[in-house]
Motif scaffolding. Structure first.
Motif, PDB file in Angstrom:
ATOM      1  N   VAL C  53       0.728  -1.209   0.062  1.00  9.69           N
ATOM      2  CA  VAL C  53       0.101  -0.074   0.003  1.00  9.69           C
ATOM      3  C   VAL C  53       1.007   1.040  -0.175  1.00  9.69           C
ATOM      4  O   VAL C  53       1.839   1.436   0.695  1.00  9.69           O
ATOM      5  N   SER C  72      -3.774   2.612  -2.687  1.00  5.08           N
ATOM      6  CA  SER C  72      -2.899   3.888  -2.548  1.00  5.08           C
ATOM      7  C   SER C  72      -3.995   4.911  -1.986  1.00  5.08           C
ATOM      8  O   SER C  72      -5.245   4.962  -2.074  1.00  5.08           O
ATOM      9  N   TYR C  73      -3.291   5.681  -0.937  1.00  2.00           N
ATOM     10  CA  TYR C  73      -4.180   6.317   0.214  1.00  2.00           C
ATOM     11  C   TYR C  73      -3.581   7.787   0.046  1.00  2.00           C
ATOM     12  O   TYR C  73      -2.359   8.190   0.481  1.00  2.00           O
ATOM     13  N   PRO C  82       0.902   8.691  10.732  1.00  2.00           N
ATOM     14  CA  PRO C  82       0.108   8.200  11.487  1.00  2.00           C
ATOM     15  C   PRO C  82      -0.992   7.435  10.706  1.00  2.00           C
ATOM     16  O   PRO C  82      -1.643   6.282  11.288  1.00  2.00           O
ATOM     17  N   PHE C  83      -1.441   7.685   9.590  1.00  2.00           N
ATOM     18  CA  PHE C  83      -2.419   6.913   8.987  1.00  2.00           C
ATOM     19  C   PHE C  83      -1.866   5.587   8.378  1.00  2.00           C
ATOM     20  O   PHE C  83      -2.337   4.473   8.559  1.00  2.00           O
ATOM     21  N   THR C  85       0.629   4.214   9.981  1.00  2.00           N
ATOM     22  CA  THR C  85       0.701   3.337  11.274  1.00  2.00           C
ATOM     23  C   THR C  85      -0.495   2.558  11.778  1.00  2.00           C
ATOM     24  O   THR C  85      -0.342   1.514  12.149  1.00  2.00           O
ATOM     25  N   GLY C  86      -1.840   3.187  11.420  1.00  2.90           N
ATOM     26  CA  GLY C  86      -3.057   2.493  11.831  1.00  2.90           C
ATOM     27  C   GLY C  86      -3.297   1.388  10.642  1.00  2.90           C
ATOM     28  O   GLY C  86      -3.647   0.288  11.165  1.00  2.90           O
ATOM     29  N   LEU C  87      -2.948   1.689   9.470  1.00  2.00           N
ATOM     30  CA  LEU C  87      -3.096   0.690   8.531  1.00  2.00           C
ATOM     31  C   LEU C  87      -2.093  -0.602   8.877  1.00  2.00           C
ATOM     32  O   LEU C  87      -2.417  -1.834   8.684  1.00  2.00           O
ATOM     33  N   LEU C  89      -0.620  -1.450  11.652  1.00  2.00           N
ATOM     34  CA  LEU C  89      -0.939  -2.242  12.866  1.00  2.00           C
ATOM     35  C   LEU C  89      -2.456  -2.897  12.708  1.00  2.00           C
ATOM     36  O   LEU C  89      -2.303  -3.892  13.501  1.00  2.00           O
ATOM     37  N   ALA C  90      -3.318  -2.429  11.830  1.00  2.00           N
ATOM     38  CA  ALA C  90      -4.384  -3.090  11.890  1.00  2.00           C
ATOM     39  C   ALA C  90      -4.425  -4.293  11.095  1.00  2.00           C
ATOM     40  O   ALA C  90      -5.075  -5.327  11.228  1.00  2.00           O
ATOM     41  N   ASN C  91      -3.516  -4.389  10.086  1.00  2.00           N
ATOM     42  CA  ASN C  91      -2.956  -5.585   9.362  1.00  2.00           C
ATOM     43  C   ASN C  91      -1.636  -5.738   9.032  1.00  2.00           C
ATOM     44  O   ASN C  91      -1.089  -5.248   7.992  1.00  2.00           O
ATOM     45  N   LEU C  94       0.184  -6.138   5.623  1.00  2.84           N
ATOM     46  CA  LEU C  94       0.526  -5.084   4.708  1.00  2.84           C
ATOM     47  C   LEU C  94       2.026  -4.722   4.559  1.00  2.84           C
ATOM     48  O   LEU C  94       2.782  -4.444   5.484  1.00  2.84           O
TER      49      LEU C  94
END
Lengths: 99, 381, 284
Positions: C53, C72-73, C82-83, C85-87, C89-91, C94
């Protein structure tokens, strides 16, 4: 000053001959590929592309050694080289020094 | 190791009940930052999440906390953060990103008195308009206002369900009093809890349009790593997700993100009423203020005044239809809230001049007493 | 041998949203080169691209995410880390690549950068450093050299710039390097190493901004590239404190940090998760 040694087996080394492909309409005319081609294969063309820039054109076909530097320095995904499988030649010392 | 759903009867604070509600709803990521009076939510869930396969992270500020939960949600995990006013001010930037990119997430605001640092340990309801309009640009959002620890448990589940259904950030606009209030909270069995997950992307991966709306106006959501090769941006974008810097593009996108809420008001809006059927004076209130209002209604009835309570559970979108209908038959409205007139303005607007509207407000720091409400009921009408 | 622009494909076309090319970057801008190097490195690294990603912030380099044919974000200004980081840690499956600019990552996003490095979040951060805010028309940045002219420092920048590799090193990044877009192969190789590094990996790429920075400082794109050629020295393992950018004295390039230390997720799992849960996962 050119600082390198010619390898002892340079006569036996086959260099690749490359074919340069240019996606003219992607070009924005920065000239990076022309400036940094180790064999001065490229030159600005006189014609305009659809965006109004002068794309490069191949002025010394056959001199390309398929080093891909134009391809990787190009910021526009507008040029690349492929090996010419119909031709190959002996290694020759590079004529310019690039990093 | 405790299960995700703590079935049974408990005595817990609103903050803890909120954290437990999140776990029961399937929240598995929490990005937080300490702030009074919301800290206990982070404290509680930080211990619970790793036990149920989730992840807690305390970020470097509220901006990062909010960004992290939007990121986590894009990775397919139900995510939440909790804060109070000063933190909400920082989070609004990425709440806007979640609105524009239609990323589900839940933001809890345990309100304290402001502006600025205000009264950190004392409650208020002064962020109601900030919740509605705080991020820049025009948008629609959902905000709930629980009035007890038991309700905060259920509304947190509701918040996740609404967020996942409509792909919109949902705010839980509670207050310090409810957050710190300990009451009996009954948590049902896991199988009795209804949870909703976002509509899933299906079909050919090369043709998938991540922002093409489904029947209810909400687009199915592709998750990072699923192979849809989506592009997601906070720029105005078309149905493929690509930036579209045109007036038409803006209109299409805006009508989708606004329309999916406005066209589903019946499904979204939740209200509660007490002695409303024959009421002549209607108290409109929410959160802690609705509890004092209940006492005022009882006292008013005892004194022969036909008062009733219209309690907002969803504050946003505002139930303007219901207020308009009431306005046609009642003597007047009294809005009771811990600010100096926010939802009052909405009541006034919705009443459309058909009935007078009076505010019982307070700058925050304490609750509004039933006596004050009763006094206004008598004096105003 | 004849140049043609009909039905030929660039080797990176498979990773590009070709329907969005040409990109927005100006003639002579180096972001496209850094971006191409990033795509080449992603391919060469052997990582699973379906699980890769790209996350960008706001600014010229922040448009990177919009051109890659992967998930892509394009997020908010300064918040890519930080975005990401969330991606991550959540999966944790990736591979998360942050591609953004110096203004985004080090001024508005500076705090997020140091905390991402401190936690050693397993992401790769490629920062295209063009010494100014290009998107908004060439304002002074946290990386603008002392004395340089920008639209908001019309008589010269009174402040000095950050030494980005030093900051990354001090904050705990597990991989730190600096290259220029002229050192394309080194840069590509370095991004590949960074992708394969388990931890917070940081690659700074110096890149010309001829339209907004160069114009006001008498530096055309090719002048910048010549500076990169003549005024840089490659010194792997140089101490990060020696990495100030000063083209008068010379700029040091190379790989400065390449270590392995437990990532954010490693430590979280070891510290916070019940041991029996980790054993269950291992068994599965």
């Amino acid at each position: 000053m050119v600082l390198w040694r010619v390898p002892l087996d340079s006569e036996e080394i086959q260099t690749t001959i490359g074919i340069v492909h240019i996606l003219e309409d992607r070009c924005k005319g920065c000239g990076f590929c022309i400036e940094f081609c180790p064999r001065q294969v490229l030159q600005f063309s006189k014609r305009f592309n659809t965006k109004g820039y002068h794309p490069p054109s191949v002025v010394k076909p056959g001199e390309c050694v398929n080093c891909h530097y134009c391809e990787i320095i190009c910021p526009e995904f507008a040029i690349y080289s492929v090996e010419d499988l119909t031709q190959s030649g002996h290694a020759a010392g590079p004529e310019t020094e690039v990093s | 190791m405790k299960p995700a759903v703590l079935t049974g009867a408990h005595f817990m604070t609103g903050d803890v009940a909120c954290a437990e509600g999140a776990l029961a709803a399937g929240c598995r990521f929490f990005g937080g930052y300490p702030i009074t009076p919301a800290t206990e939510i982070a404290e509680h869930i930080s211990g619970r999440l790793p036990q149920v396969g989730g992840t807690f992270i305390q970020m470097e500020d509220e901006i990062a906390a909010m960004a992290s939960i939007v990121g986590a949600s894009c990775a397919g995990v139900k995510s939440m953060t909790a804060t109070s006013g000063p933190g909400l001010s920082l989070m609004l930037e990425n709440i806007g990103l979640a609105v524009c990119t239609e990323t589900p997430c839940v933001v809890v605001n345990v309100q304290r008195a402001g502006p600025s640092t205000g009264l950190p340990t004392l409650g208020a309801q002064g962020d109601m308009m900030q919740a509605r309009w705080g991020s820049h640009g025009h948008y629609e959002i959902i905000a709930l206002a629980p009035a007890s620890p038991q309700e905060i448990f259920y509304q947190t589940i509701e918040a996740f369900n609404l967020s996942e259904t409509y792909r919109v950030p949902v705010l839980i606009m509670t207050d310090e009093m409810i957050g710190h209030l300990s009451e009996r909270v009954v948590i049902p069995e896991a199988k009795a809890i209804h949870t909703v997950s976002r509509p899933k992307a299906r079909g050919r991966k090369d043709r998938f349009k991540p922002f093409a709306p489904g029947p209810n106006g909400v687009a199915p959501m592709a998750i990072a790593g699923e192979g849809y090769h989506i592009h997601v941006t906070g720029l105005t974008h078309d149905e493929r997700g690509y930036p579209d810097m045109t007036v038409e593009g803006q209109e299409v996108m805006m009508s989708r993100i606004v329309g999916k809420i406005r066209n589903n008001l019946k499904d979204i809006i939740r209200t509660d009423s007490y002695l409303l059927d024959d009421a002549e004076i209607v108290i409109v209130s929410y959160g802690v203020s609705s509890r004092t209002s209940l006492a005022a209604v009882d006292e008013a009835r005892a004194q022969g005044i036909k008062a009733g309570l219209f309690r907002l559970i969803t504050v946003w979108p505002f139930p303007e239809e219901e207020i308009r209908k009431l306005a046609a038959r009642v003597k007047g409205f009294v809005t009771v809230e811990l600010n100096l007139g926010q939802i009052h303005l909405e009541v006034e607007r919705s009443a459309g001049g058909l009935a007078p509207c009076v505010l019982v407000g307070h700058a925050g720091g304490t609750i509004i007493t039933p006596d004050r409400v009763l006094k206004t009921l008598k004096e105003a009408f | 041998m004849t140049p043609t622009n009909k039905s030929i494909n660039h080797p990176l076309d498979d990773l590009l949203r070709t329907d969005r090319i040409p990109h927005i970057w100006c003639p002579g801008c180096g972001i496209g080169t850094a971006f191409a190097a990033c795509l080449t490195a992603m391919k060469a690294s052997g990582i699973d691209l379906e699980k890769t990603v790209m996350v960008s912030g706001i600014g010229c380099s922040g448009r990177g995410a919009g051109y890659v044919m992967l998930d892509s974000y394009h997020t908010t200004h300064g918040r890519a880390i930080p975005f990401a980081t969330g991606l991550k840690l959540a999966n944790p499956e990736l591979n998360v690549v942050v591609f953004s600019g110096d203004g985004d990552l080090f001024a508005i996003g500076g705090n997020h950068f140091i905390h991402g490095a401190r936690r050693n979040v397993d992401i790769t951060v490629v920062c295209v450093n063009n010494l100014n805010y290009g998107m908004t028309g060439g304002q002074v940045a946290a990386t603008t050299p002392l004395g340089a002219k920008t639209t908001t420092t019309p008589v010269g920048n009174p402040d000095g710039p950050f030494n980005l590799p030093l900051m990354a090193y001090a904050a705990g990044a597990s991989y730190v390097s600096r290259w220029t877009i002229l050192h394309t192969r080194d840069m590509t190789e370095s991004i590949k190493d960074a992708l394969l590094n388990r931890g917070f990996a940081f690659v700074e790429v110096l890149s010309p901004c001829p339209v907004n920075f160069g114009r006001r400082n008498k530096e055309k794109a090719l002048d910048s590239l010549r500076l990169y050629q003549e005024k840089t020295i490659i010194k792997n393992d140089a101490h990060p404190s020696e990495l100030d950018i000063d083209f008068e004295r010379g700029v040091t390039l190379g790989k400065f940090v390449d270590i392995e230390r437990p990532t954010c997720i490693d430590r979280y799992d070891a510290t916070c998760r019940p041991p029996e849960m980790l054993e269950e996962e291992k068994a599965a």
